[in-house]
Write a protein that holds these residues in place. Structure first.
Motif, mmCIF file in Angstrom:
data_model
loop_
_atom_site.group_PDB
_atom_site.id
_atom_site.type_symbol
_atom_site.label_atom_id
_atom_site.label_comp_id
_atom_site.label_asym_id
_atom_site.label_seq_id
_atom_site.Cartn_x
_atom_site.Cartn_y
_atom_site.Cartn_z
ATOM 1 N N GLY A 58 0.810 -1.202 0.000
ATOM 2 C CA GLY A 58 0.000 0.000 0.000
ATOM 3 C C GLY A 58 0.849 1.260 0.000
ATOM 4 O O GLY A 58 2.077 1.208 -0.080
ATOM 5 N N HIS A 59 0.185 2.394 0.108
ATOM 6 C CA HIS A 59 0.924 3.658 0.181
ATOM 7 C C HIS A 59 1.907 3.626 1.341
ATOM 8 O O HIS A 59 3.058 4.037 1.197
ATOM 9 C CB HIS A 59 -0.040 4.830 0.341
ATOM 10 C CG HIS A 59 0.631 6.109 0.684
ATOM 11 N ND1 HIS A 59 1.568 6.700 -0.157
ATOM 12 C CD2 HIS A 59 0.548 6.910 1.783
ATOM 13 C CE1 HIS A 59 2.018 7.814 0.412
ATOM 14 N NE2 HIS A 59 1.421 7.954 1.580
ATOM 15 N N PHE A 60 1.477 3.127 2.499
ATOM 16 C CA PHE A 60 2.400 2.904 3.598
ATOM 17 C C PHE A 60 1.949 1.678 4.376
ATOM 18 O O PHE A 60 0.858 1.138 4.150
ATOM 19 C CB PHE A 60 2.534 4.146 4.482
ATOM 20 C CG PHE A 60 1.376 4.398 5.424
ATOM 21 C CD1 PHE A 60 1.545 4.276 6.796
ATOM 22 C CD2 PHE A 60 0.130 4.777 4.945
ATOM 23 C CE1 PHE A 60 0.495 4.512 7.673
ATOM 24 C CE2 PHE A 60 -0.919 5.030 5.817
ATOM 25 C CZ PHE A 60 -0.748 4.890 7.186
ATOM 26 N N SER A 61 2.790 1.216 5.271
ATOM 27 C CA SER A 61 2.636 -0.121 5.822
ATOM 28 C C SER A 61 1.425 -0.305 6.729
ATOM 29 O O SER A 61 1.003 -1.442 6.962
ATOM 30 C CB SER A 61 3.909 -0.520 6.581
ATOM 31 O OG SER A 61 4.308 0.504 7.481
ATOM 32 N N ALA A 62 0.854 0.759 7.254
ATOM 33 C CA ALA A 62 -0.286 0.619 8.171
ATOM 34 C C ALA A 62 -1.567 1.183 7.591
ATOM 35 O O ALA A 62 -2.495 1.503 8.341
ATOM 36 C CB ALA A 62 0.028 1.296 9.502
ATOM 37 N N GLU A 63 -1.655 1.278 6.279
ATOM 38 C CA GLU A 63 -2.826 1.932 5.709
ATOM 39 C C GLU A 63 -4.133 1.179 6.004
ATOM 40 O O GLU A 63 -5.208 1.779 6.071
ATOM 41 C CB GLU A 63 -2.657 2.144 4.211
ATOM 42 C CG GLU A 63 -2.692 0.885 3.371
ATOM 43 C CD GLU A 63 -2.595 1.196 1.883
ATOM 44 O OE1 GLU A 63 -1.983 2.219 1.539
ATOM 45 O OE2 GLU A 63 -3.139 0.426 1.084
ATOM 46 N N ALA A 64 -4.045 -0.132 6.212
ATOM 47 C CA ALA A 64 -5.256 -0.898 6.494
ATOM 48 C C ALA A 64 -5.917 -0.440 7.797
ATOM 49 O O ALA A 64 -7.126 -0.635 7.995
ATOM 50 C CB ALA A 64 -4.933 -2.385 6.572
ATOM 51 N N MET A 65 -5.132 0.204 8.667
ATOM 52 C CA MET A 65 -5.660 0.661 9.949
ATOM 53 C C MET A 65 -6.479 1.943 9.817
ATOM 54 O O MET A 65 -7.276 2.271 10.703
ATOM 55 C CB MET A 65 -4.513 0.884 10.941
ATOM 56 C CG MET A 65 -3.728 -0.366 11.285
ATOM 57 S SD MET A 65 -2.261 0.006 12.283
ATOM 58 C CE MET A 65 -3.029 0.741 13.735
ATOM 59 N N ILE A 66 -6.288 2.671 8.720
ATOM 60 C CA ILE A 66 -6.945 3.973 8.604
ATOM 61 C C ILE A 66 -7.957 4.054 7.465
ATOM 62 O O ILE A 66 -8.675 5.035 7.355
ATOM 63 C CB ILE A 66 -5.902 5.094 8.434
ATOM 64 C CG1 ILE A 66 -5.144 4.942 7.106
ATOM 65 C CG2 ILE A 66 -4.925 5.123 9.599
ATOM 66 C CD1 ILE A 66 -4.269 6.130 6.769
ATOM 67 N N LEU A 67 -7.986 3.027 6.612
ATOM 68 C CA LEU A 67 -8.897 3.048 5.467
ATOM 69 C C LEU A 67 -10.123 2.189 5.741
ATOM 70 O O LEU A 67 -10.001 1.010 6.085
ATOM 71 C CB LEU A 67 -8.184 2.550 4.211
ATOM 72 C CG LEU A 67 -7.011 3.400 3.705
ATOM 73 C CD1 LEU A 67 -6.341 2.710 2.539
ATOM 74 C CD2 LEU A 67 -7.487 4.783 3.309
ATOM 75 N N ALA A 68 -11.290 2.777 5.585
ATOM 76 C CA ALA A 68 -12.527 2.031 5.810
ATOM 77 C C ALA A 68 -12.779 1.024 4.700
ATOM 78 O O ALA A 68 -13.280 -0.084 4.939
ATOM 79 C CB ALA A 68 -13.701 2.998 5.921
ATOM 80 N N THR A 69 -12.425 1.396 3.469
ATOM 81 C CA THR A 69 -12.626 0.508 2.318
ATOM 82 C C THR A 69 -11.364 0.502 1.459
ATOM 83 O O THR A 69 -10.663 1.516 1.369
ATOM 84 C CB THR A 69 -13.821 0.970 1.457
ATOM 85 O OG1 THR A 69 -13.601 2.324 1.029
ATOM 86 C CG2 THR A 69 -15.118 0.899 2.248
ATOM 87 N N PRO A 70 -11.058 -0.607 0.814
ATOM 88 C CA PRO A 70 -9.883 -0.670 -0.059
ATOM 89 C C PRO A 70 -10.043 0.278 -1.250
ATOM 90 O O PRO A 70 -11.160 0.537 -1.708
ATOM 91 C CB PRO A 70 -9.843 -2.132 -0.518
ATOM 92 C CG PRO A 70 -10.711 -2.869 0.449
ATOM 93 C CD PRO A 70 -11.759 -1.907 0.884
ATOM 94 N N TYR A 71 -8.925 0.785 -1.749
ATOM 95 C CA TYR A 71 -8.970 1.659 -2.915
ATOM 96 C C TYR A 71 -8.496 0.943 -4.186
ATOM 97 O O TYR A 71 -8.420 1.548 -5.249
ATOM 98 C CB TYR A 71 -8.125 2.925 -2.683
ATOM 99 C CG TYR A 71 -6.671 2.658 -2.345
ATOM 100 C CD1 TYR A 71 -5.700 2.610 -3.343
ATOM 101 C CD2 TYR A 71 -6.271 2.464 -1.029
ATOM 102 C CE1 TYR A 71 -4.366 2.374 -3.045
ATOM 103 C CE2 TYR A 71 -4.950 2.238 -0.715
ATOM 104 C CZ TYR A 71 -3.987 2.192 -1.717
ATOM 105 O OH TYR A 71 -2.674 1.960 -1.408
ATOM 106 N N ARG A 72 -8.195 -0.346 -4.062
ATOM 107 C CA ARG A 72 -7.857 -1.154 -5.230
ATOM 108 C C ARG A 72 -8.237 -2.596 -4.933
ATOM 109 O O ARG A 72 -8.364 -3.001 -3.778
ATOM 110 C CB ARG A 72 -6.367 -1.029 -5.571
ATOM 111 C CG ARG A 72 -5.439 -1.401 -4.428
ATOM 112 C CD ARG A 72 -4.003 -1.215 -4.805
ATOM 113 N NE ARG A 72 -3.097 -1.604 -3.725
ATOM 114 C CZ ARG A 72 -1.796 -1.719 -3.864
ATOM 115 N NH1 ARG A 72 -1.232 -1.481 -5.038
ATOM 116 N NH2 ARG A 72 -1.040 -2.070 -2.843
ATOM 117 N N SER A 73 -8.422 -3.359 -5.974
ATOM 118 C CA SER A 73 -8.915 -4.726 -5.810
ATOM 119 C C SER A 73 -7.775 -5.737 -5.796
ATOM 120 O O SER A 73 -6.679 -5.484 -6.307
ATOM 121 C CB SER A 73 -9.870 -5.071 -6.953
ATOM 122 O OG SER A 73 -9.160 -5.125 -8.184
#
Length: 331
Positions: free
Chosen positions: A248-263
């Motif tokens: 991802g853009h950075f290593s912890a982005e899953a913690m701050i994104l409610a929904t994925p921006y790519r599949s």
């Protein structure tokens, strides 16, 4: 003006060495992602796994006198230019043995002795730095080239136009390399960037290449001709390399994104064009290395990364006052 890539091919030894460096970058980035999850790093990291061919194909033509500027996603550029992997891990771990004494961290790896004049957490900051380095090279009569690696997000910064303008006007030896990985942080580039990025260089009469950034041979061939143009005194060159980051853009982005921006399907489609796998297949096809030799190179990269982790973990925390002391020393 659209430039054409050179017909010269890298020989087998060059191809093997590029594969070795690509493996080191890939293995390092994968290890750093694990390190973040295990709490080894004092902060997050921005990874470039999937983009190895751009850094390696360009830097294969550079020596320690040539300079590069990098981005917040700069580990790959640092290693491609010959930076010490042990010192890089120590730096990212915040240790005194790091290349910047633990004061720079992941986004600021640099080594002036190798011509690595700095990665930068400010988007587009390397553009002006590389242009300034190229001007210094010209004024000093040095046969050096400055290479600026930047992302598609930085292509929307006003500093790009300023750098293109002055480098063209003064015919500076600077190579602009846009790593177009399709995203500006979490936004698909098409939603924030109008037109073709390389078109920004055309009004200044700067030669332009648009290339497959996942094909290390195409990158190598393009760099050979582009850097020759720069070194000849003919001025700057602009290369737009299409690539992709698996992380991802950075290593912890899953913690701050409610929904994925790519599949997942998109990521897997790009993995089918993986630059490391493509280079290995080419080595075998050419007879430059067989599968056993490729596996040996992979084991070598694993061992170097394992040693770098041990080196970083064994390092000492910086002494209090280190930052102030280094600033005073540079004043």
């Amino acid at each position: 003006m659209v430039a054409s890539a050179s017909n010269v091919q890298p020989d087998n030894d060059v191809l093997v060495e590029m594969y070795r460096r690509m493996l080191l970058i890939r293995k390092s980035e994968e290890q750093l992602f694990r390190d973040v999850k295990q709490g080894r790093t004092p902060g997050q990291v921005h990874l470039s796994d999937g983009q190895e061919a751009v850094a390696v194909g360009i830097c294969a033509h550079l020596d320690d006198r040539d300079q590069i500027t990098s981005t917040h996603r700069g580990h790959g550029h640092y290693l491609a230019k010959g930076g010490d992997v042990n010192a890089m891990f120590a730096e990212i771990y915040g240790k005194a043995e790091g290349i910047c004494r633990g004061m720079g961290g992941s986004m600021h790896v640099a080594d002036f002795s190798k011509g690595i004049v700095g990665a930068n957490g400010i988007v587009g900051a390397g553009l002006g730095i590389a242009t300034g380095a190229a001007l210094a090279n010209r004024l000093e009569g040095e046969d050096r080239v400055a290479v600026c690696f930047f992302g598609d997000g930085a292509a929307n910064q006003g500093s790009l136009m300023e750098s293109l303008n002055i480098s063209s006007l003064w015919r500076l030896p600077v190579l602009f390399v846009c790593e177009n990985n399709g995203f500006s942080e979490f936004s698909p580039s098409g939603t924030v960037t109008s037109g073709v990025i390389s078109d920004r260089a055309r009004p200044f009469g700067i030669p332009v290449w648009n290339i497959d950034g996942n094909d290390v041979v195409e990158v190598w061939k393009t760099a050979l001709e582009a850097l020759g143009h720069c070194r000849s005194g003919a001025g700057p060159v602009f290369v737009e390399a299409r690539t992709y980051r698996y992380s991802g853009h950075f290593s912890a982005e899953a913690m701050i994104l409610a929904t994925p921006y790519r599949s997942d399907e998109e990521i897997e489609a790009w993995r089918a064009k993986d630059p490391v796998a493509r280079t290995r297949a080419l080595l075998v096809d050419r007879g430059a290395a067989d599968n056993a030799e490729c596996e040996s190179l992979e084991a070598e990269a694993d061992a170097r990364v394992e040693a770098a982790v041990a080196y970083g973990e064994a390092g000492a925390m910086p002494e209090p006052g280190t930052a102030e002391r280094l600033m005073r020393a540079g004043s």
